[in-house]
Design a protein around this motif. Structure first.
Motif, mmCIF file in Angstrom:
data_model
loop_
_atom_site.group_PDB
_atom_site.id
_atom_site.type_symbol
_atom_site.label_atom_id
_atom_site.label_comp_id
_atom_site.label_asym_id
_atom_site.label_seq_id
_atom_site.Cartn_x
_atom_site.Cartn_y
_atom_site.Cartn_z
ATOM 1 N N GLY A 1 17.936 -1.147 5.993
ATOM 2 C CA GLY A 1 18.411 -0.505 7.217
ATOM 3 C C GLY A 1 17.503 -0.721 8.409
ATOM 4 N N LEU A 2 16.200 -0.779 8.154
ATOM 5 C CA LEU A 2 15.234 -0.955 9.240
ATOM 6 C C LEU A 2 14.989 -2.428 9.556
ATOM 7 N N THR A 3 15.425 -3.313 8.665
ATOM 8 C CA THR A 3 15.255 -4.767 8.821
ATOM 9 C C THR A 3 13.835 -5.122 9.256
ATOM 10 N N ASP A 4 12.854 -4.554 8.561
ATOM 11 C CA ASP A 4 11.457 -4.706 8.972
ATOM 12 C C ASP A 4 10.623 -5.560 8.031
ATOM 13 N N GLY A 5 11.240 -6.070 6.977
ATOM 14 C CA GLY A 5 10.483 -6.876 6.040
ATOM 15 C C GLY A 5 9.406 -6.098 5.305
ATOM 16 N N GLY A 6 9.590 -4.797 5.197
ATOM 17 C CA GLY A 6 8.632 -3.962 4.471
ATOM 18 C C GLY A 6 7.543 -3.345 5.311
ATOM 19 N N LYS A 7 7.473 -3.689 6.594
ATOM 20 C CA LYS A 7 6.363 -3.221 7.434
ATOM 21 C C LYS A 7 6.388 -1.713 7.658
ATOM 22 N N LEU A 8 7.571 -1.115 7.724
ATOM 23 C CA LEU A 8 7.682 0.321 7.994
ATOM 24 C C LEU A 8 7.932 1.142 6.733
ATOM 25 N N VAL A 9 8.295 0.504 5.656
ATOM 26 C CA VAL A 9 8.620 1.256 4.444
ATOM 27 C C VAL A 9 7.456 1.313 3.458
ATOM 28 N N ASP A 10 6.416 0.525 3.701
ATOM 29 C CA ASP A 10 5.247 0.515 2.825
ATOM 30 C C ASP A 10 4.005 0.984 3.563
ATOM 31 N N GLU A 11 3.107 1.640 2.841
ATOM 32 C CA GLU A 11 1.796 2.009 3.351
ATOM 33 C C GLU A 11 0.765 1.689 2.275
ATOM 34 N N PHE A 12 -0.451 1.394 2.698
ATOM 35 C CA PHE A 12 -1.512 1.064 1.750
ATOM 36 C C PHE A 12 -2.326 2.299 1.435
ATOM 37 N N ASP A 13 -2.619 2.493 0.153
ATOM 38 C CA ASP A 13 -3.482 3.596 -0.264
ATOM 39 C C ASP A 13 -4.545 3.061 -1.219
ATOM 40 N N GLU A 14 -5.790 3.420 -0.929
ATOM 41 C CA GLU A 14 -6.918 2.898 -1.696
ATOM 42 C C GLU A 14 -6.885 3.353 -3.151
ATOM 43 N N ARG A 15 -6.481 4.591 -3.384
ATOM 44 C CA ARG A 15 -6.443 5.097 -4.760
ATOM 45 C C ARG A 15 -5.447 4.326 -5.607
ATOM 46 N N VAL A 16 -4.301 4.019 -5.021
ATOM 47 C CA VAL A 16 -3.287 3.250 -5.733
ATOM 48 C C VAL A 16 -3.760 1.813 -5.942
ATOM 49 N N ALA A 17 -4.436 1.265 -4.948
ATOM 50 C CA ALA A 17 -4.950 -0.105 -5.058
ATOM 51 C C ALA A 17 -5.956 -0.217 -6.206
ATOM 52 N N GLN A 18 -6.815 0.770 -6.349
ATOM 53 C CA GLN A 18 -7.784 0.754 -7.442
ATOM 54 C C GLN A 18 -7.081 0.769 -8.794
ATOM 55 N N GLU A 19 -6.051 1.588 -8.910
ATOM 56 C CA GLU A 19 -5.287 1.656 -10.159
ATOM 57 C C GLU A 19 -4.591 0.320 -10.432
ATOM 58 N N ASP A 20 -4.000 -0.271 -9.398
ATOM 59 C CA ASP A 20 -3.327 -1.562 -9.550
ATOM 60 C C ASP A 20 -4.310 -2.646 -10.011
ATOM 61 N N LEU A 21 -5.478 -2.685 -9.377
ATOM 62 C CA LEU A 21 -6.480 -3.704 -9.716
ATOM 63 C C LEU A 21 -7.016 -3.501 -11.125
#
Length: 230
Positions: free
Chosen positions: A114-134
């Motif tokens: 709906g926003l046709t933003d390529g993910g720029k507005l629907v995603d946010e980065f979080d360090e805690r999640v990044a650590q878990e992913d890595l």
């Protein structure tokens, strides 16, 4: 001292619970065939503009949500609408989003469309999640290495140390997520790694979650209104 890691599932649940709580005292103040407004009602009965939301059923299967929250558009609802009145069709579109519990994937996907933003507005980065992913990806690599360790002279210890060092360095670059992903991709020298690296640390944005929670609350209020009308 770094932040404790957090799974995406737990993070989304925490964010959804917070958004649901923000709308729990909202009342229906405008109810038309294809648009609605909800506002927070204080303990003294007065309405405030805090997280006030307007929801509009648009043409083309789209649903707009805005107001005292970030604008969001969900797309594309599809239904024949056969045998339904216009109001019933618009209400069905509300339920399509408001009664969906798959926020991290389905709701996010429809917001991105709906926003046709390529993910720029629907995603946010979080360090805690990044650590878990890595940590998850590193564990998988080390387990794969262990399975083939007999082929290496040192039993794979040298490669294991290299992998751990690369992931530790990546965690130290959290301040620039894109650079962190790019450097780790180059250092791993694995063409397939970008398939998971591109989403490391990404979580569905507050914009999407609060818009979903507003529609969810609206569905509850309309259900209550219909129940009282019986």
């Amino acid at each position: 001292m770094g932040l404790e890691s957090m799974t995406k599932r737990d993070f989304v649940k925490e964010r959804c619970d917070r958004a649901i709580a923000a709308f729990q005292n909202h009342a229906l103040v405008d109810d038309r065939e294809d648009r609605w407004r909800i506002c927070k009602r204080e303990k003294d009965g007065k309405l405030t503009g805090i997280h006030a939301a307007e929801i509009v059923s648009l043409w083309g299967g789209r649903l707009y949500v805005g107001g005292d929250i970030d604008d969001c558009v969900f797309a594309y609802y599809s239904s024949s609408g056969k045998g339904e009145t216009p109001r019933e069709q618009h209400f069905a579109k509300l339920c399509w989003m408001g009664r969906c519990n798959d926020v991290s994937y389905y709701v996010r996907q429809k917001a991105s469309m709906g926003l046709t933003d390529g993910g720029k507005l629907v995603d946010e980065f979080d360090e805690r999640v990044a650590q878990e992913d890595l940590d998850f990806q590193m564990k998988g690599m080390l387990e794969g290495l262990q399975a083939t360790a007999g082929d290496a002279e040192d039993g794979g210890e040298g490669e294991a140390r290299r992998i751990k060092d690369l992931f530790d360095e990546a965690k130290a670059r959290m301040i620039d997520p894109q650079m962190m992903r790019q450097r780790l991709y180059e250092d791993l020298d694995d063409l397939d790694a970008w398939e998971w690296l591109c989403s490391v640390g990404n979580i569905v944005s507050y914009r999407v979650v609060y818009a979903w929670a507003a529609v969810r609350r609206l569905c509850e209020l309309l259900d209550e209104k219909d129940a009282h009308a019986i």
